[in-house]
Every structure is written in C-alpha cells, then in structure tokens.
Design an enzyme around this catalytic site. Structure first.
Site, PDB file in Angstrom:
ATOM      1  N   LYS A 251       0.769  -1.256   0.030  1.00  0.00           N
ATOM      2  CA  LYS A 251      -0.028   0.071  -0.107  1.00  0.00           C
ATOM      3  C   LYS A 251       0.899   1.245  -0.105  1.00  0.00           C
ATOM      4  O   LYS A 251       2.119   1.249   0.356  1.00  0.00           O
ATOM      5  CB  LYS A 251      -1.058  -0.131   1.227  1.00  0.00           C
ATOM      6  CG  LYS A 251      -1.984  -0.858   1.182  1.00  0.00           C
ATOM      7  CD  LYS A 251      -3.065  -0.813   2.204  1.00  0.00           C
ATOM      8  CE  LYS A 251      -3.901  -2.065   2.478  1.00  0.00           C
ATOM      9  NZ  LYS A 251      -4.922  -1.797   1.430  1.00  0.00           N
ATOM     10  N   GLU A 323      -6.071  -9.827   0.577  1.00  0.00           N
ATOM     11  CA  GLU A 323      -5.735 -11.242   1.639  1.00  0.00           C
ATOM     12  C   GLU A 323      -7.020 -11.355   2.405  1.00  0.00           C
ATOM     13  O   GLU A 323      -7.091 -12.391   2.738  1.00  0.00           O
ATOM     14  CB  GLU A 323      -4.643 -10.601   2.346  1.00  0.00           C
ATOM     15  CG  GLU A 323      -4.989  -9.946   3.744  1.00  0.00           C
ATOM     16  CD  GLU A 323      -5.547  -8.471   3.174  1.00  0.00           C
ATOM     17  OE1 GLU A 323      -6.232  -7.865   4.195  1.00  0.00           O
ATOM     18  OE2 GLU A 323      -5.293  -7.689   2.105  1.00  0.00           O
ATOM     19  N   ARG A 325     -10.053 -11.833   1.613  1.00  0.00           N
ATOM     20  CA  ARG A 325     -11.017 -12.969   1.118  1.00  0.00           C
ATOM     21  C   ARG A 325     -10.411 -14.268   1.354  1.00  0.00           C
ATOM     22  O   ARG A 325     -10.926 -15.200   1.372  1.00  0.00           O
ATOM     23  CB  ARG A 325     -11.226 -12.824  -0.368  1.00  0.00           C
ATOM     24  CG  ARG A 325      -9.850 -12.718  -1.161  1.00  0.00           C
ATOM     25  CD  ARG A 325     -10.347 -11.987  -2.657  1.00  0.00           C
ATOM     26  NE  ARG A 325     -10.307 -10.734  -2.449  1.00  0.00           N
ATOM     27  CZ  ARG A 325     -10.775  -9.745  -3.560  1.00  0.00           C
ATOM     28  NH1 ARG A 325     -10.708 -10.469  -4.756  1.00  0.00           N
ATOM     29  NH2 ARG A 325     -10.918  -8.449  -3.381  1.00  0.00           N
TER      30      ARG A 325
END
Length: 468
Positions: A251, A323, A325
C-alpha cells in the site's frame, strides 16, 4: 477517561442535559418535568429547531446546568433507518461534561438503533494523557422500553469499536486470543485455537500464507456455544487482519494509515458472540476469527505463488493486498465442512469498492439466500445499521478469477466489474456443493466515522442471532 453509559428509568442531577428527538417530538415534550427552564426561553429554542438533512444542536444554560437540544433530520428514505441513527454520533460528539443525562424521545421500535448510535458518540478507547476525569452518561428513553435488551447490545457496540480502534501494538493476535480465553472462562464457551504451523499442517492455506511473514503467528480462533437443545446452528466469521500493509503488493504512504481497522469484522464477531451468550442464546453459535497480520518479510506471500485453501481448492496469487478474502474463505469453509452450520454470516472490511457502490453510511451484503437477505434488510434498519444488497451472480463473476494453472486467482481481471460482488464470490467459491445459507457483509464504508471506529454491524448481527 471513557464514559460509562447506563440505561436508566430516571435521570439524577447531571452537569449536562441533552434532549434528542425530531422537531415534532420536541414540540410535544414536557421539559418542565426535567429542568426548570422559563417557558419563554424553551419556546424560543423550540421555534428555532430545524433538523434539515443532518440534524441540529442548540444549547443554553439553565442556571449552572448546560442544556442541549438535538433535533434529528426531518426525513429518511426507504433504504435508510427510520431512527436517523446515522446522524446521532456526529451531533453528540460536540457535547462534553463530567456527567451527562440524555433523554431520547425515540419511539419504542427505534430505541435499540438510538442506543447503539449514542454508544458510537462516546468511544471507549482514548490514550490522551490530558483527559483524566471519569465521565458518566445516563440514557433515558421517554417513550417506553425496547423489547430487546439494549444495555448488552450498547456495550457490545462500544466494545467492538474499542477493539477496532486500538493500534496493533496494543491489540494484536495475542490480545485477540486473550479476549477469547476471557470470554470462554467467564461464560463456559468452548475455545479452540489453531495457530502458526498447525494452520499449515491442518490445511488452512489462506490464513497461514497471509500471516506467515509476521512476528506474531496467525491464528484461527474458534469459540462455540452449544445449548442442550437447539434448532439453528449459526456460524459468524470475522476477518481479523490486525494490520494490512498490502504485503508485497504494498500500500502507499497515504493508503496504509488506518489499516489497524482491517480487523473490524473479527472485532464485531467477538463482541457479538460475548453479548449473545450473555443473553443465553438459544441457538448453537460458533464464532470464527481469522486473525493475521499481512506483513512484509522473507516469508511473505508472493504474487505468482499458488496456495491450497481449506476447501481443497488452489489459488494463484495475483494480488497480496487481496488477503482478506483468503482468510475469510478458510473460515467459511471450516464453518460449512466441520461445524456444519446451517447459516453462515461473514463480516469484513473487505473492499473499498463497496463504499463506492453504496456509500459510506451503509454496509453491503451479498447472499446466496434471498430469504436471509430480506431478514438482514429488515433487522439492519431496526438496528440503525442499514445493509444494502449487492448482486449475487456466480455465473457472471466466477470468470473474473480464471487462472490457467490453478482453480482460481485471488483478484479480479477487470476492476470495473462489480468488485465488491466479485470479492464476495471468491469467498462463496469455497463453500461446498451442498451450500448452506450464506451471507457476506462488507462494511468498509461505515466502519469509521469522523476518524473513529463505529462497531458497525454489531447491532444487526446480534439482532439476527437473538430476534428470530
């Protein structure tokens, strides 16, 4: 210091008195029974009330006592909660004092939603060294009582928000485990903890691979409550990413702050489980917390890796920042295969796309059961936490995960094609062929308001478990 909030039948003398209701309710309210304000002054305030679209706060002093008159918005749409609960936290956050009395004029069917909204206005977590006073709030509902035990629900909302608000250095994997042990010891629930290499050995490829690079090993925390007799078996599954760097799909410096809240789903599940068994839940209830830190390190999951999930299906990783899910899919598969739950609800801050689709004040839900979906539409409005359905269409969304070398990829090919529904579909891909009723809640939008965690979803989930 944090406020305590107590539901009371009468308000004792307080430094601050708050009256909250619609304009019509305020005009009918007999203020003289609560505070000795001159008629002219009260009528002047009442005539200035105007809820508009966002509500209004007016204030005056009556002697040494501060009086706040909070007018709720004048209308709501059919997709929103009649309680106007969404407006209450921001209206109340400007109100301070050592001892606060709040009189709500909510109708009986709106009391629970109002109580949960008040809970969000006064968060439990605060590390400011300048605030030392212990503050108390008395909350009185003038128009009757709710049929629902709202004190326990109110406490659960505040607790979920507290867990979510705490940074990872104060509330990580071990703290989740410690809280689960506390609940197990206090209420006699069964607790199983699968952690570290044991996850790998038992086939939980999603949870293990997401969390294996972190200092604290990932864990699947399973709390179970089994009455002597029951008709329903409910599993609630929470995404507990205690911090999400994005992994190797890193990110940005502006996208990463706030990722302490990526465990909000697990925070809600833990708080709901405790509240439900406090109230002698009559159903078999299993809480499954998939807890991991999506960190960077020599062991980090890589794009192009292929992992095997608890469902037995293989996943080619094309985005390590997708991640949530992965851990949820393992939890849902476990709930279906091992617990054999007949109703499975998972809850998560899964996609920013859900907020883009339906806004920041509602949660999205996706379900293989129209019946379950309609129940949550109704109950979520009653709890002041409206959920709105997004499409469930496996025939349209499964193709987004096509892989030439595994059963599926973990992220979509086309980011403009119903991302929130696709993320939910990835989880559903790991349900067995004989699917139980399953509903997914994506609450990325309403998990925080005004920079503070809300505990959103706690009320709706608790009402689902206890009101049917």
């Amino acid at each position: 210091m944090p406020h305590s909030i107590d539901i009371v039948s009468s308000i004792t003398s307080t430094d601050v008195l708050v009256i909250i209701g619609t304009k019509a309710q305020l005009h009918l309210f007999d203020i003289k029974k609560q505070i000795n304000i001159p008629d002219l002054e009260w009528n002047t305030i009442i005539n200035r009330t105007n809820g508009g679209l966002r509500g209004q706060v007016l204030t005056t002093f009556v002697g040494t006592r501060r009086l706040f008159v909070v007018t709720l918005p004048h209308s709501y749409s059919r997709h929103n909660s009649p309680s106007c609960a969404w407006a209450i936290p921001s209206l109340l956050r400007s109100i301070g004092g050592a001892d606060i009395g709040i009189i709500s004029l909510a109708e009986p069917d709106q009391i629970a939603a109002t109580a949960y909204a008040v809970a969000r206005a006064f968060p439990l977590f605060n590390k400011k060294t300048s605030e030392k006073r212990k503050e108390t709030i008395q909350l009185l509902f003038k128009n009757g009582q709710s049929s629902f035990p709202i004190q326990v629900g109110l406490n659960a909302v505040r607790q979920a928000a507290k867990y979510t608000e705490m940074p990872t250095n104060l509330f990580g994997v071990q703290e989740f485990i410690d809280e689960a042990k506390r609940i197990s010891d206090q209420f006699g629930a069964t607790l199983e903890i699968i952690q570290g290499e044991e996850l790998k050995n038992r086939g939980f490829g999603g949870v293990w691979n997401v969390g294996k690079a972190a200092k604290e090993p990932p864990a699947l925390i399973i709390l179970s409550w089994t009455p002597d007799t029951f008709q329903r078996s409910i599993a609630i599954v929470g995404k507990g990413i205690i911090y999400d760097t994005g992994g190797l799909s890193l990110k940005s410096k502006t996208g990463m702050p706030g990722m302490k809240r990526d465990m909000a789903g697990a925070a809600v599940v833990l708080s709901v489980f405790e509240a439900a068994i406090q109230l002698d839940c009559s159903h078999k209830l299993t809480a499954i917390l998939a807890v991991a830190e999506n960190a960077i390190g020599p062991k980090a999951l890589r794009p192009d890796d292929i992992i095997t999930m608890y469902s037995g299906k293989t996943v080619e990783i094309n985005n390590t920042d997708a991640e949530g899910r992965l851990v949820l899919a393992d939890g849902v598969a476990f709930a279906a295969q091992d617990i054999k739950a007949t109703e499975i609800i998972d809850i998560a801050t899964l996609t920013g796309a859900s907020a883009v689709a339906i806004g920041k004040n509602m949660g999205a839900m996706c379900s293989n059961s129209e019946h379950l979906e309609q129940i949550f539409i109704d109950l979520s409005k009653q709890a002041g936490e409206p959920l709105f359905p997004i499409p469930y269409a496996p025939e349209l969304f499964k193709l987004e995960f096509n892989s030439s070398i595994a059963d599926m990829k973990n992220s979509v090919k086309d980011r403009a094609n119903a991302q929130a529904s696709c993320a939910a579909q990835f989880i559903a891909n790991h349900l067995p062929a004989t699917q139980p009723q399953w509903l997914h809640i994506d609450m990325s939008g309403p998990t925080k308001v005004g920079g503070r965690a809300t505990g959103f979803g706690t009320g709706a989930l608790l009402h689902f478990i206890l009101k049917r």
